[in-house]
Motif scaffolding. Structure first.
Motif, PDB file in Angstrom:
ATOM      1  N   CYS A 118       0.881  -1.171   0.000  1.00 23.38           N
ATOM      2  CA  CYS A 118       0.000   0.000   0.000  1.00 23.38           C
ATOM      3  C   CYS A 118       0.920   1.222   0.000  1.00 23.38           C
ATOM      4  CB  CYS A 118      -0.949  -0.019   1.207  1.00 23.38           C
ATOM      5  SG  CYS A 118      -0.151   0.030   2.817  1.00 23.38           S
ATOM      6  N   MET A 119       0.429   2.371   0.419  1.00 23.05           N
ATOM      7  CA  MET A 119       1.271   3.563   0.418  1.00 23.05           C
ATOM      8  C   MET A 119       2.367   3.453   1.472  1.00 23.05           C
ATOM      9  SD  MET A 119       0.215   7.591   0.596  1.00 23.05           S
ATOM     10  CE  MET A 119      -0.533   7.530   2.194  1.00 23.05           C
ATOM     11  N   GLY A 120       2.055   2.885   2.619  1.00 27.16           N
ATOM     12  CA  GLY A 120       3.027   2.690   3.699  1.00 27.16           C
ATOM     13  C   GLY A 120       3.024   1.227   4.070  1.00 27.16           C
ATOM     14  N   THR A 121       2.444   0.924   5.229  1.00 26.21           N
ATOM     15  CA  THR A 121       2.225  -0.478   5.608  1.00 26.21           C
ATOM     16  C   THR A 121       0.928  -0.663   6.381  1.00 26.21           C
ATOM     17  OG1 THR A 121       3.483  -0.237   7.662  1.00 26.21           O
ATOM     18  CG2 THR A 121       4.697  -1.020   5.722  1.00 26.21           C
ATOM     19  N   SER A 122       0.213   0.415   6.663  1.00 22.74           N
ATOM     20  CA  SER A 122      -0.965   0.315   7.524  1.00 22.74           C
ATOM     21  C   SER A 122      -2.104  -0.509   6.918  1.00 22.74           C
ATOM     22  CB  SER A 122      -1.480   1.699   7.902  1.00 22.74           C
ATOM     23  OG  SER A 122      -1.943   2.390   6.760  1.00 22.74           O
ATOM     24  N   MET A 123      -2.113  -0.672   5.620  1.00 20.19           N
ATOM     25  CA  MET A 123      -3.137  -1.500   4.975  1.00 20.19           C
ATOM     26  C   MET A 123      -2.565  -2.856   4.570  1.00 20.19           C
ATOM     27  SD  MET A 123      -4.993   1.352   2.595  1.00 20.19           S
ATOM     28  CE  MET A 123      -5.392   2.948   3.289  1.00 20.19           C
ATOM     29  N   SER A 124      -1.324  -2.875   4.094  1.00 23.43           N
ATOM     30  CA  SER A 124      -0.746  -4.121   3.581  1.00 23.43           C
ATOM     31  C   SER A 124      -0.364  -5.105   4.684  1.00 23.43           C
ATOM     32  CB  SER A 124       0.470  -3.834   2.694  1.00 23.43           C
ATOM     33  OG  SER A 124       1.460  -3.124   3.407  1.00 23.43           O
ATOM     34  N   LYS A 125       0.143  -4.610   5.803  1.00 23.18           N
ATOM     35  CA  LYS A 125       0.534  -5.516   6.890  1.00 23.18           C
ATOM     36  C   LYS A 125      -0.658  -6.305   7.435  1.00 23.18           C
ATOM     37  CE  LYS A 125       3.638  -4.892  10.402  1.00 23.18           C
ATOM     38  NZ  LYS A 125       4.460  -4.096  11.321  1.00 23.18           N
ATOM     39  N   PRO A 126      -1.795  -5.670   7.726  1.00 18.46           N
ATOM     40  CA  PRO A 126      -2.948  -6.456   8.185  1.00 18.46           C
ATOM     41  C   PRO A 126      -3.454  -7.450   7.124  1.00 18.46           C
ATOM     42  CG  PRO A 126      -3.225  -4.166   8.800  1.00 18.46           C
ATOM     43  CD  PRO A 126      -2.043  -4.227   7.880  1.00 18.46           C
ATOM     44  N   VAL A 127      -3.393  -7.071   5.862  1.00 16.55           N
ATOM     45  CA  VAL A 127      -3.798  -8.004   4.803  1.00 16.55           C
ATOM     46  C   VAL A 127      -2.851  -9.200   4.789  1.00 16.55           C
ATOM     47  CG1 VAL A 127      -3.963  -8.334   2.296  1.00 16.55           C
ATOM     48  CG2 VAL A 127      -4.975  -6.312   3.361  1.00 16.55           C
ATOM     49  N   GLY A 128      -1.555  -8.932   4.868  1.00 14.37           N
ATOM     50  CA  GLY A 128      -0.576 -10.021   4.910  1.00 14.37           C
ATOM     51  C   GLY A 128      -0.774 -10.910   6.117  1.00 14.37           C
ATOM     52  N   THR A 129      -1.066 -10.305   7.249  1.00 12.66           N
ATOM     53  CA  THR A 129      -1.322 -11.071   8.468  1.00 12.66           C
ATOM     54  C   THR A 129      -2.539 -11.962   8.295  1.00 12.66           C
ATOM     55  OG1 THR A 129      -0.307  -9.364   9.839  1.00 12.66           O
ATOM     56  CG2 THR A 129      -1.813 -10.884  10.944  1.00 12.66           C
ATOM     57  N   ASP A 130      -3.574 -11.440   7.659  1.00 12.92           N
ATOM     58  CA  ASP A 130      -4.776 -12.235   7.409  1.00 12.92           C
ATOM     59  C   ASP A 130      -4.466 -13.420   6.493  1.00 12.92           C
ATOM     60  OD1 ASP A 130      -7.850 -12.505   7.460  1.00 12.92           O
ATOM     61  OD2 ASP A 130      -7.362 -12.534   5.320  1.00 12.92           O
ATOM     62  N   LEU A 131      -3.706 -13.180   5.429  1.00  7.69           N
ATOM     63  CA  LEU A 131      -3.355 -14.284   4.518  1.00  7.69           C
ATOM     64  C   LEU A 131      -2.531 -15.338   5.244  1.00  7.69           C
ATOM     65  CD1 LEU A 131      -2.549 -12.327   1.232  1.00  7.69           C
ATOM     66  CD2 LEU A 131      -4.520 -13.827   1.648  1.00  7.69           C
ATOM     67  N   ALA A 132      -1.576 -14.896   6.058  1.00  7.12           N
ATOM     68  CA  ALA A 132      -0.762 -15.855   6.818  1.00  7.12           C
ATOM     69  C   ALA A 132      -1.643 -16.661   7.775  1.00  7.12           C
ATOM     70  CB  ALA A 132       0.342 -15.117   7.575  1.00  7.12           C
ATOM     71  N   ALA A 133      -2.601 -16.003   8.407  1.00  5.60           N
ATOM     72  CA  ALA A 133      -3.508 -16.695   9.321  1.00  5.60           C
ATOM     73  C   ALA A 133      -4.375 -17.712   8.585  1.00  5.60           C
ATOM     74  CB  ALA A 133      -4.391 -15.692  10.055  1.00  5.60           C
ATOM     75  N   ARG A 134      -4.614 -17.482   7.318  1.00  7.07           N
ATOM     76  CA  ARG A 134      -5.390 -18.427   6.502  1.00  7.07           C
ATOM     77  C   ARG A 134      -4.524 -19.592   6.029  1.00  7.07           C
ATOM     78  NH1 ARG A 134     -10.141 -15.799   3.502  1.00  7.07           N
ATOM     79  NH2 ARG A 134     -10.425 -13.826   4.587  1.00  7.07           N
ATOM     80  N   GLY A 135      -3.228 -19.557   6.354  1.00  8.67           N
ATOM     81  CA  GLY A 135      -2.354 -20.674   6.014  1.00  8.67           C
ATOM     82  C   GLY A 135      -1.423 -20.441   4.847  1.00  8.67           C
TER      83      GLY A 135
END
Length: 158
Positions: A118-135
Motif C-alpha cells: 500500500c502507500m506505507g504499511t498500515s493496509m498491507s501488513k494487516p492483509v498479509g497477516t490475514d493471509l498468513a492466518a489463513r495458512g
C-alpha cells in the motif's frame, strides 16, 4: 474465523496502527498472528492450556522487490485505498477491506508467493497477516510501501 470477524479484526488493527507511533522492523520477517496461549480453570480445579500456531508474515525492502521483479515468480497485489497507481508488475488492485476477494485472487495454493503493498504499511501488513492466518506460507509486505518505492526513484504506473 468467519469473514465478518476477520473484517472487524482488520479494522481494529488498522485503527490501532493509525494511532500508533511505533516503527517498522528493519527487514526480514515478523510474527503475524503471534503465538497465543489460553488458560482455562475448570470446576475441578484443573488448568488446561491451548497454544495456537504462529503464522509468519515476511517483509521485503524496495531494493529486494526491484531485484525480484526481474525474475518475478510471485503475485504482486496493491491493497491501497484510494488507488493512486501501481508498482510496475502489479498483478491486481484489491481494496484492503475486501479480505475474501484478496484470498480468492491468491487462490487455493497455500505455497503461492505473494507480496502485498500500500502507500506505507498500515493496509498491507494487516492483509498479509490475514493471509498468513489463513495458512498462506509465503506472504510478504513491502516495507515503506509505494512511498518508499517512489522515494527510491522508481515510478508508479496509472
Amino acid at each position: 474465523m468467519n469473514a465478518r470477524t476477520r473484517t472487524i479484526a482488520l479494522l481494529a488493527t488498522l485503527a490501532l496502527a493509525a494511532c500508533s507511533s511505533s516503527t517498522e522492523p528493519a527487514s526480514g520477517g515478523e510474527t503475524g498472528g503471534g503465538a497465543t496461549t489460553s488458560t482455562t480453570s475448570t470446576a475441578t480445579g484443573t488448568t488446561t492450556s491451548t497454544a495456537t500456531s504462529t503464522e509468519t508474515l515476511g517483509s521485503l525492502t524496495v531494493a529486494e522487490l526491484h531485484a525480484e521483479l526481474a525474475t518475478k515468480d510471485f503475485l504482486l497485489v496493491n491493497v491501497h485505498v484510494p488507488h493512486d497507481g501501481d508498482i510496475p508488475g502489479t498483478d491486481q488492485f484489491l481494496a484492503y477491506t475486501d479480505l475474501e476477494a484478496i484470498a480468492a485472487f491468491v487462490g487455493p495454493d497455500k505455497a503461492k508467493k505473494v507480496v502485498v503493498y500500500c502507500m506505507g504499511t498500515s493496509m498491507s501488513k494487516p492483509v498479509g497477516t490475514d493471509l498468513a492466518a489463513r495458512g498462506y506460507a509465503a506472504v510478504r509486505y513491502l516495507e515503506g510501501g509505494y512511498s518508499a518505492w517512489t522515494k527510491a526513484g522508481y515510478d508508479l504506473t496509472q
